[in-house]
Scaffold this motif. Structure first.
Motif, mmCIF file in Angstrom:
data_model
loop_
_atom_site.group_PDB
_atom_site.id
_atom_site.type_symbol
_atom_site.label_atom_id
_atom_site.label_comp_id
_atom_site.label_asym_id
_atom_site.label_seq_id
_atom_site.Cartn_x
_atom_site.Cartn_y
_atom_site.Cartn_z
ATOM 1 N N LYS A 134 0.836 -1.175 -0.021
ATOM 2 C CA LYS A 134 -0.056 0.061 -0.044
ATOM 3 C C LYS A 134 0.854 1.221 -0.003
ATOM 4 O O LYS A 134 1.914 1.457 0.863
ATOM 5 C CB LYS A 134 -0.858 0.038 1.186
ATOM 6 C CG LYS A 134 -1.926 -1.062 1.186
ATOM 7 C CD LYS A 134 -2.773 -1.029 2.310
ATOM 8 C CE LYS A 134 -3.873 -2.216 2.455
ATOM 9 N NZ LYS A 134 -4.546 -2.367 3.772
ATOM 10 N N GLY A 135 0.482 2.202 -0.612
ATOM 11 C CA GLY A 135 1.387 3.367 -0.883
ATOM 12 C C GLY A 135 2.260 3.188 -1.921
ATOM 13 O O GLY A 135 2.405 2.300 -2.715
ATOM 14 N N THR A 136 3.276 4.288 -1.894
ATOM 15 C CA THR A 136 4.477 4.254 -2.828
ATOM 16 C C THR A 136 5.761 4.309 -2.170
ATOM 17 O O THR A 136 5.909 5.138 -1.171
ATOM 18 C CB THR A 136 4.279 5.301 -3.823
ATOM 19 O OG1 THR A 136 3.137 5.364 -4.117
ATOM 20 C CG2 THR A 136 5.194 5.267 -4.670
ATOM 21 N N HIS A 137 6.547 3.480 -2.314
ATOM 22 C CA HIS A 137 8.016 3.706 -1.777
ATOM 23 C C HIS A 137 8.889 4.541 -2.415
ATOM 24 O O HIS A 137 8.791 4.672 -3.705
ATOM 25 C CB HIS A 137 9.041 2.426 -1.881
ATOM 26 C CG HIS A 137 10.395 2.525 -1.352
ATOM 27 N ND1 HIS A 137 10.710 2.597 -0.112
ATOM 28 C CD2 HIS A 137 11.462 2.698 -2.208
ATOM 29 C CE1 HIS A 137 12.073 2.676 -0.043
ATOM 30 N NE2 HIS A 137 12.451 2.798 -1.252
ATOM 31 N N THR A 138 9.309 5.670 -1.708
ATOM 32 C CA THR A 138 10.183 6.753 -2.333
ATOM 33 C C THR A 138 11.704 6.412 -1.704
ATOM 34 O O THR A 138 12.080 6.558 -0.711
ATOM 35 C CB THR A 138 9.747 8.456 -1.891
ATOM 36 O OG1 THR A 138 8.182 8.408 -2.274
ATOM 37 C CG2 THR A 138 10.583 9.224 -2.437
#
Length: 389
Positions: free
Chosen positions: A207-211
């Protein structure tokens, strides 16, 4: 890619399956501890390794330029992160890489910050290298676990030279937001703290986005020293091949690190690791996407099962990794008693929460990168133990 297929890993010298007795004191425990998968690697990886076997000559091996290109291409595609080949240094695992980075860029007695409960080798890396352990515990909020930014600044004011950032976080499973990472970056810029960012789970985002921390700092125009550790090992279940890489932003830092590796005669890969990593990055994306769907389904199953059958426990649903952090504090057992109960009554080999730091006492970490039947077996054992209480 049949993730439902149960593969017998016993009598293969599997750390997870064959050394349970050595670590946990009994050989009848169901293993859900060490962070590898009970799945076969992607077929293109197996095919590439088979070609090496068919050739039959295993002499000294030089790392090909194509591996650098495949790695850089993967980082660009997955994270929109432009990394040049000359920024990469390959290493035999992320943990050794971090140890060498500590040795290269800090001195004995220097402060190194960690954010517990956190991946337990971090403690050993700091202590074995005679650095000062500085703790910045995560805080529990109504929205879940978060960084304590105010306390982080206090630790930096203590004279910290390095921050070991676990991103995504193990064992909590947080995928840090850009806003959180930017807060950290501002402090590191202010106090001139080097960030070593362990991003080995970067590809395993549910879930979400890795930066990537280095990308964020660069995009924001911040003057922050960042060194990133990554690998295909967790992503494609290649841990035993011992291949990882370090991404540098500064040429001089890379040079210093390479000199450190040369002093310790570190640097030759084996051909299986090289071809496996390249094949995974070039042809493994479809397998990875299906894996993430399967892992998410397992996480959902664990959460529903525990809510239904063991409501006294609370599942901290991961945003990333295939590791699930379970709050068992309402059992009121204490760390030692909980550990014994899980082994003796549950017949389970889980990762005890307290090994990740005092803040992890009363929790346990389970690995759900396994066929559903294996996950269900572990949960059934947990339920049976709970029902006896």
């Amino acid at each position: 890619m049949n993730f439902e297929k149960v593969i017998d890993r016993q009598k293969t010298n599997s750390m997870k399956w064959d050394f349970v007795s050595e670590r946990y004191g009994s050989d009848d425990l169901w293993p859900m501890w060490v962070a590898d998968m009970d799945f076969r690697a992607p077929q293109p990886v197996l095919d590439a390794m088979q070609e090496v076997i068919n050739h039959g000559v295993f002499g000294y091996h030089r790392r090909p330029d194509s591996l650098f290109e495949a790695t850089a291409s993967w980082l660009k595609k997955r994270f929109d992160w432009g990394v040049e080949n000359n920024q990469l240094v390959y290493t035999p695992g992320v943990v050794p890489a971090i140890s060498h980075l500590i040795q290269t860029f800090t001195e004995k007695g220097d402060g190194v910050i960690i954010q517990p409960p956190v991946y337990y080798p971090f403690y050993a890396l700091i202590n074995y290298n005679d650095r000062k352990l500085l703790r910045n515990p995560l805080k529990e909020t109504e929205q879940g676990f978060a960084m304590d930014i105010e306390d982080l600044e206090k630790q930096m004011q203590e004279g910290a030279k390095m921050l070991l950032l676990c991103s995504p976080h193990n064992p909590i499973g947080r995928v840090w937001s850009q806003e959180e990472l930017e807060q950290v970056a501002k402090l590191c810029e202010k106090y001139n703290v080097l960030v070593v960012s362990d991003e080995i789970h970067a590809d395993l985002v549910l879930k979400g986005t890795h930066t990537p921390f280095a990308k964020l700092a660069a995009d924001k125009g911040m003057d922050v020293d960042v060194i990133t550790c990554m690998a295909p090992s967790k992503t494609f279940n290649l841990a035993a091949l011992q291949l990882s890489y370090v991404v540098f932003q500064q040429e001089e830092a890379k040079k210093q690190y390479e000199e450190q590796l040369q002093r310790q005669f570190v640097g030759i890969d084996n051909p299986f690791a090289t071809v496996a990593a390249e094949a995974a990055y070039r042809e493994g994306e479809e397998w990875l996407e299906k894996l993430l769907d399967y892992v998410q389904d397992n996480v959902d199953f664990v959460k529903q099962y525990i809510e239904t059958n063991i409501p006294v426990m609370n599942v901290i649903e991961p945003e990333g990794t295939y590791l699930v952090w379970i709050d068992m504090r309402e059992l009121n057992m204490g760390a030692s008693k909980l550990q014994s109960w899980l082994r003796e009554e549950g017949k389970l080999a889980l990762s005890d929460g307290h090994i990740f730091g005092n803040e992890g006492a009363g929790f346990a970490r389970i690995n759900v990168a396994a066929p559903r039947a294996n996950v269900e077996e572990g949960l059934n054992r947990l339920k049976q133990a709970y029902d006896k209480l």
